[in-house]
Design a protein around this motif. Structure first.
Motif, short mmCIF file in Angstrom:
data_model
loop_
_atom_site.label_atom_id
_atom_site.label_comp_id
_atom_site.label_asym_id
_atom_site.label_seq_id
_atom_site.Cartn_x
_atom_site.Cartn_y
_atom_site.Cartn_z
N ARG A 222 70.43 0.90 15.75
CA ARG A 222 70.39 0.32 17.14
C ARG A 222 70.81 -1.03 17.02
O ARG A 222 70.52 -1.80 16.26
CB ARG A 222 68.89 0.31 17.24
CG ARG A 222 68.77 -0.17 18.49
CD ARG A 222 67.17 -0.23 19.13
NE ARG A 222 66.98 -1.11 20.42
CZ ARG A 222 66.34 -2.15 20.38
NH1 ARG A 222 66.35 -2.93 19.07
NH2 ARG A 222 66.20 -2.84 21.14
N TYR A 223 71.97 -1.51 17.87
CA TYR A 223 72.48 -2.58 18.02
C TYR A 223 71.52 -3.55 19.04
O TYR A 223 71.30 -2.85 20.03
CB TYR A 223 73.99 -2.53 18.55
CG TYR A 223 74.87 -1.97 17.48
CD1 TYR A 223 75.17 -2.67 16.33
CD2 TYR A 223 75.37 -0.71 17.55
CE1 TYR A 223 75.94 -2.11 15.21
CE2 TYR A 223 75.99 -0.36 16.55
CZ TYR A 223 76.50 -0.87 15.55
OH TYR A 223 77.30 -0.40 14.77
N PRO A 224 71.26 -4.74 18.72
CA PRO A 224 70.48 -5.50 19.35
C PRO A 224 71.24 -5.50 20.90
O PRO A 224 72.20 -5.69 21.21
CB PRO A 224 70.50 -6.93 18.82
CG PRO A 224 70.65 -6.69 17.37
CD PRO A 224 71.74 -5.47 17.26
N SER A 225 70.25 -5.67 21.84
CA SER A 225 70.68 -5.76 23.57
C SER A 225 70.83 -7.35 23.36
O SER A 225 70.62 -8.31 22.68
CB SER A 225 69.43 -5.44 24.21
OG SER A 225 68.30 -6.38 23.94
N PRO A 226 71.64 -7.50 24.64
CA PRO A 226 71.85 -9.20 24.80
C PRO A 226 70.68 -9.95 25.01
O PRO A 226 70.83 -11.18 24.76
CB PRO A 226 72.47 -9.03 26.17
CG PRO A 226 73.16 -7.66 26.25
CD PRO A 226 72.12 -6.82 25.55
N GLU A 227 69.61 -9.31 25.39
CA GLU A 227 68.43 -9.99 25.40
C GLU A 227 67.67 -10.52 24.19
O GLU A 227 67.09 -11.52 24.04
CB GLU A 227 67.33 -9.43 26.26
CG GLU A 227 67.22 -9.06 27.80
CD GLU A 227 68.72 -8.20 28.02
OE1 GLU A 227 68.90 -7.25 27.02
OE2 GLU A 227 69.14 -8.38 29.11
N GLU A 228 67.96 -9.50 23.17
CA GLU A 228 67.65 -9.74 21.82
C GLU A 228 68.44 -10.86 20.85
O GLU A 228 68.06 -11.43 20.13
CB GLU A 228 67.36 -8.47 20.95
CG GLU A 228 66.49 -7.54 21.57
CD GLU A 228 66.53 -6.07 21.11
OE1 GLU A 228 65.33 -5.73 20.71
OE2 GLU A 228 67.52 -5.48 21.23
N GLU A 230 72.25 -13.09 21.84
CA GLU A 230 73.43 -13.53 22.78
C GLU A 230 74.84 -13.69 22.15
O GLU A 230 74.79 -14.33 21.31
CB GLU A 230 72.82 -14.59 23.45
CG GLU A 230 74.12 -15.13 24.59
CD GLU A 230 73.51 -16.32 25.55
OE1 GLU A 230 74.62 -16.76 26.31
OE2 GLU A 230 72.62 -16.82 25.40
N ALA A 265 65.93 -5.20 15.07
CA ALA A 265 66.37 -3.94 16.09
C ALA A 265 66.02 -2.72 15.11
O ALA A 265 65.48 -1.73 15.55
CB ALA A 265 67.55 -3.91 16.39
N ASN A 266 66.39 -2.75 13.72
CA ASN A 266 66.56 -1.62 12.99
C ASN A 266 65.30 -1.40 12.10
O ASN A 266 65.27 -0.64 11.29
CB ASN A 266 67.84 -1.40 12.27
CG ASN A 266 68.92 -1.16 13.24
OD1 ASN A 266 69.15 -0.11 13.74
ND2 ASN A 266 69.68 -2.12 13.72
#
Length: 331
Positions: A222-228, A230, A265-266
């Motif tokens: 799982r790749y971090p989201s932009p919120e997690e 930047e 995230a992972n």
């Protein structure tokens, strides 16, 4: 255990069940699993492996030679180095595959191997390669064979400090299954953060055998989201031209924090079991996790009893940089 435990003819085929693997055989299988994962995601990647033999990774090149037909089938090239730093330089070159724009592959993921003193002599290449970065669909995994007790080395070796000095994330697998799982996470971490990733291997794990799941899709990255996290403009991967001061700025301001976001995230660092009334917290990393579990078993302390006694256990998969949130929550 010898190579007869897993026949190359029937066990390097990519089944999705459980098979007995030595740790060295797991490392040979790992790049083939990465190729299968990339194909499943629509990427045409290749693999590159180079290094210099030495205990506890002394038999890796022998197993790679034996598996050469299977490696070629998966577009993986093995080229043993004349020494550790020439091997590392070749790995650095593999990450420049996409820069010219005329490659037939979307990226090249690379694996380097060497023992502790070999990590020391590669400091210059590791530092500059890590600053330059990994390629978007490539990634670099550095297998460091540590000899803590100087069993077969001229000096006791521990890789973490060298990797920390070069500002590379470090993964510490507990056993054979995690050679596969954390290896897959390692290449994904390298692609996302743009950093080269250290991978700690010690004799107790390298010389072990276990029943392992070899499903290439066992690990769900799982790749971090932009919120997690930047992502800065232009990303974190290798590019050309690239000024050395810009490289250093990306490394200090972004790459390390991208690695921390990826670890969160992972769930690379996770509470194995907790207690509603915690009294004693045990933090483990790598092989010591299995030692602690064995000690609890020897004492007759099951997970249920541990929770009743107030014993909690935190397992660290990425030992540097240490993700502070999980440690604070645990404490």
């Amino acid at each position: 255990m010898g190579s007869e435990a897993v026949s190359l003819d029937d066990k390097y085929a990519l089944e999705q069940g459980q098979v007995f693997l030595t740790a060295i055989q797991a490392l040979v299988r790992l790049p083939m699993m990465q190729r299968r994962r990339d194909i499943g995601e629509g990427l045409n990647t290749a693999g590159f492996i180079s290094g210099y033999r030495g205990s506890p990774l002394g038999g890796l090149d022998q197993q790679l030679w034996r598996a050469e037909p299977f490696l070629k089938e998966h577009h993986i090239h093995f080229e043993p180095g004349i020494n550790e730093d020439l091997a590392a330089t070749a790995v650095w070159g593999s990450q420049q595959n996409e820069l010219a724009g005329d490659s037939k592959y979307d990226g090249v993921y690379a694996m380097w191997y060497g023992k502790g003193p070999g990590v020391d002599r590669c400091g210059d290449v590791f530092r500059h390669g890590n600053m330059a970065g990994s390629s978007t669909h490539g990634g670099v995994l550095l297998l460091a064979g540590d000899d803590h007790g100087a069993k077969s080395s001229t000096t006791a070796a521990q890789c973490e400090f060298a990797f920390m000095d070069a500002m590379m994330p470090v993964l510490s697998p507990a056993g054979v299954q995690e050679f596969l799982d954390l290896g897959i996470y390692g290449w994904a971490l390298s692609r996302f953060s743009g950093a080269w990733v250290g991978f700690k291997v010690i004799g107790e794990t390298a010389e072990s055998t276990a029943s392992c799941s070899i499903d290439p899709n066992r690990v769900q990255v799982r790749y971090p989201s932009p919120e997690e996290f930047e992502m800065p403009p232009g990303g974190l991967n290798i590019r050309w031209p690239d000024d050395r001061f810009q490289q250093e700025d990306r490394l200090h301001r972004h790459k390390i924090y991208a690695a921390l976001a990826f670890a969160r995230a992972n769930n690379l660092n996770k509470v194995i079991f907790g207690s509603k009334k915690p009294r004693f917290g045990i933090i483990t990393a790598g092989k010591s996790y299995l030692d602690v579990r064995q000690a609890l078993d020897d004492l007759g302390i099951t997970e249920e009893l541990a929770c009743e006694l107030g014993i909690t256990l935190l397992k660290i998969g990425m030992v540097w940089p240490l993700e502070k949130e999980i440690v604070r929550q645990f404490a």
